[in-house]
Design an enzyme around this catalytic site. Structure first.
Site, mmCIF file in Angstrom:
data_model
loop_
_atom_site.group_PDB
_atom_site.id
_atom_site.type_symbol
_atom_site.label_atom_id
_atom_site.label_comp_id
_atom_site.label_asym_id
_atom_site.label_seq_id
_atom_site.Cartn_x
_atom_site.Cartn_y
_atom_site.Cartn_z
ATOM 1 N N ASP A 276 -1.502 6.617 6.522
ATOM 2 C CA ASP A 276 -2.529 5.669 6.100
ATOM 3 C C ASP A 276 -2.726 4.695 7.264
ATOM 4 O O ASP A 276 -1.860 3.872 7.550
ATOM 5 C CB ASP A 276 -2.048 4.936 4.835
ATOM 6 C CG ASP A 276 -3.008 3.825 4.392
ATOM 7 O OD1 ASP A 276 -4.039 3.607 5.060
ATOM 8 O OD2 ASP A 276 -2.713 3.184 3.371
ATOM 9 N N LYS B 216 -11.848 -2.112 7.288
ATOM 10 C CA LYS B 216 -11.036 -2.944 8.162
ATOM 11 C C LYS B 216 -11.409 -2.807 9.634
ATOM 12 O O LYS B 216 -11.582 -3.813 10.282
ATOM 13 C CB LYS B 216 -9.557 -2.698 7.928
ATOM 14 C CG LYS B 216 -9.073 -3.484 6.712
ATOM 15 C CD LYS B 216 -8.223 -2.701 5.784
ATOM 16 C CE LYS B 216 -7.985 -3.452 4.473
ATOM 17 N NZ LYS B 216 -7.403 -2.567 3.475
ATOM 18 N N TRP C 267 0.835 -1.211 0.000
ATOM 19 C CA TRP C 267 0.000 0.000 0.000
ATOM 20 C C TRP C 267 0.862 1.251 0.000
ATOM 21 O O TRP C 267 0.561 2.217 -0.696
ATOM 22 C CB TRP C 267 -0.953 0.004 1.185
ATOM 23 C CG TRP C 267 -1.900 -1.156 1.156
ATOM 24 C CD1 TRP C 267 -2.009 -2.156 2.066
ATOM 25 C CD2 TRP C 267 -2.862 -1.454 0.126
ATOM 26 N NE1 TRP C 267 -2.980 -3.051 1.671
ATOM 27 C CE2 TRP C 267 -3.509 -2.649 0.493
ATOM 28 C CE3 TRP C 267 -3.235 -0.824 -1.073
ATOM 29 C CZ2 TRP C 267 -4.518 -3.233 -0.293
ATOM 30 C CZ3 TRP C 267 -4.223 -1.402 -1.845
ATOM 31 C CH2 TRP C 267 -4.856 -2.582 -1.461
HETATM 32 C C1 LIG Z 1 -6.835 -2.097 2.403
HETATM 33 C C2 LIG Z 1 -5.820 -1.045 2.459
HETATM 34 C C3 LIG Z 1 -5.757 -0.008 1.496
HETATM 35 C C4 LIG Z 1 -6.651 0.025 0.294
HETATM 36 O O1 LIG Z 1 -7.921 0.408 0.613
HETATM 37 P P1 LIG Z 1 -9.046 0.596 -0.519
HETATM 38 O O2 LIG Z 1 -10.167 1.141 0.296
HETATM 39 O O3 LIG Z 1 -9.305 -0.748 -1.099
HETATM 40 O O4 LIG Z 1 -8.546 1.544 -1.524
HETATM 41 C C5 LIG Z 1 -4.811 0.987 1.670
HETATM 42 N N1 LIG Z 1 -3.960 0.962 2.712
HETATM 43 C C6 LIG Z 1 -3.981 -0.007 3.644
HETATM 44 C C7 LIG Z 1 -3.011 0.029 4.776
HETATM 45 C C8 LIG Z 1 -4.908 -1.035 3.541
HETATM 46 O O5 LIG Z 1 -4.929 -2.010 4.465
#
Ligand SMILES: *Cc1c(COP(=O)(O)O)cnc(C)c1O
Length: 354
Positions: free
Chosen positions: A167, A191, A100
């Protein structure tokens, strides 16, 4: 029967939240209307949005500190691009700790210069780089608090004189952090918060408006802030479910209470991985994630037996990501300790059979 759900995302949500959400789809607050068939401008939904935004700030301890919470669309992946569009003027520093992070770097490079202050790519991201420097003349520093795919997590955050962007998709609301260290936090809902379809963005307002480029309205944080996260039709159902989950967490005692549960689950999981000779942890021990435990089964001949046993125990979603292989046990906030106990039991039973 409800399964033990170790899915990495979308993933488990509290049962109570699912019940309330399904009720609201049929009849929202005894209004005779479904939550998803009323106007997003109607008072009942505006109240939902406002409650979701304020709960997010409250739980993070950021109320009254100059932050705004937004519920946007396009997933965390759209934030990779929005962050750069809104904050990147000359150069930004990124910490490359996983798939990511790598994707966020790729998006930022479309707009301007990106410098990787540290990377663990050469080791297929099985650890978190340390001791790196963040130049104080950069526009911002970007990191990923938890690397969902590789099962590593930043245990501390660097001292940073420039805006810090993080993030936190896969560990927001799971552990106590001084969130006021960050100027922008984003997290896809699917998540630790709700269904896919909305992304929480928490932003310190005073970092905005400093770049010279023109920003399309939908990509402009200032537009979303000024419209109270209602510039266009928001994803009403994901926002509602996120609000319910945040309320559930508040009633449990907030982040410090859930952190204790998460620590118990992780301790149990990792002690089995370490003590059971059939399994091997993937991530460097000091950097292990409390949310996603990655491990491999050393003896391939036992794979079928193990997977049959998992199935019989009602354990779901344990397959590792294709870039790591093996298994990944995602232990998000809503996963009960009993699910980890069930998994650990299967692992030790396999050992006694082998
Ligand atoms: C799942 C995830 C993403 C991607 O998220 P989307 O909503 O599918 O774009 C980005 N960063 C992390 C750390 C993730 O776990």
């Amino acid at each position: 029967m409800k399964k033990h759900n170790f899915s990495a995302g979308p993933c488990i949500l509290p049962q109570d939240v699912l019940l309330k959400a399904s009720q609201a789809v049929l009849d929202f607050n005894d209004s005779g209307l479904s939550l998803i068939e009323i106007s997003h401008r109607s008072k009942p939904f505006v109240d939902v949005m406002e409650k979701a935004r304020s709960l997010a700030l409250e739980l993070l301890g950021l109320e009254g500190k100059g932050y705004k919470a937004l519920f946007l669309q396009g997933g965390a992946s759209t934030q990779f691009l929005m962050v750069a569009l809104n904050l990147l003027e000359k150069r930004a520093g990124y910490l490359n700790t996983g798939t990511w992070a790598d994707k966020s770097i790729k998006e930022a490079k479309i707009y301007d210069d990106v410098y990787e202050v540290g990377s663990s790519k050469e080791a297929n991201y099985n650890y978190i780089p340390k001791g790196y420097e963040i130049p104080s003349d950069y526009d911002y520093f970007h990191c990923t608090s938890n690397n969902t795919i590789f099962g590593t997590q930043m245990k501390s955050f660097p001292k940073c004189d420039i805006p810090m962007v993080c993030d936190m998709s896969s560990d927001i609301f799971s552990r106590v952090i001084d969130f006021s260290k960050f100027d922008l936090i984003y997290a896809g809902a699917q998540k630790n918060m709700g269904p896919a379809g909305t992304t929480l963005v928490v932003i310190k307002e005073d970092i905005l408006g400093k770049v010279s480029r023109k920003i399309p309205s939908m990509m402009d944080y200032k537009v979303h802030v000024s419209k109270g996260s209602m510039f266009n039709t928001p994803p009403v159902f994901p926002v509602y479910v996120s609000m319910l989950t945040l309320d559930w967490l508040k009633n449990l005692g907030g982040i410090s209470a859930i952190e204790k549960e998460n620590e118990k689950k992780a301790r149990l999981m990792y002690s089995e991985i370490d003590l059971n000779p059939l399994f091997k942890g993937y991530a460097a021990k000091d950097d292990r994630s409390m949310m996603n435990a990655t491990f491999t089964l050393e003896n391939e001949n036992l794979k079928d037996t193990f997977e049959t046993m998992l199935k019989e125990a009602g354990i779901n979603g344990l397959n590792g990501h294709r870039s790591v292989g093996g298994y990944r046990a995602s232990m998000y906030n809503a996963l009960p300790l009993d699910s980890v106990k069930a998994l650990v039991e299967v692992m030790s039973e396999l050992e006694s059979k082998a």
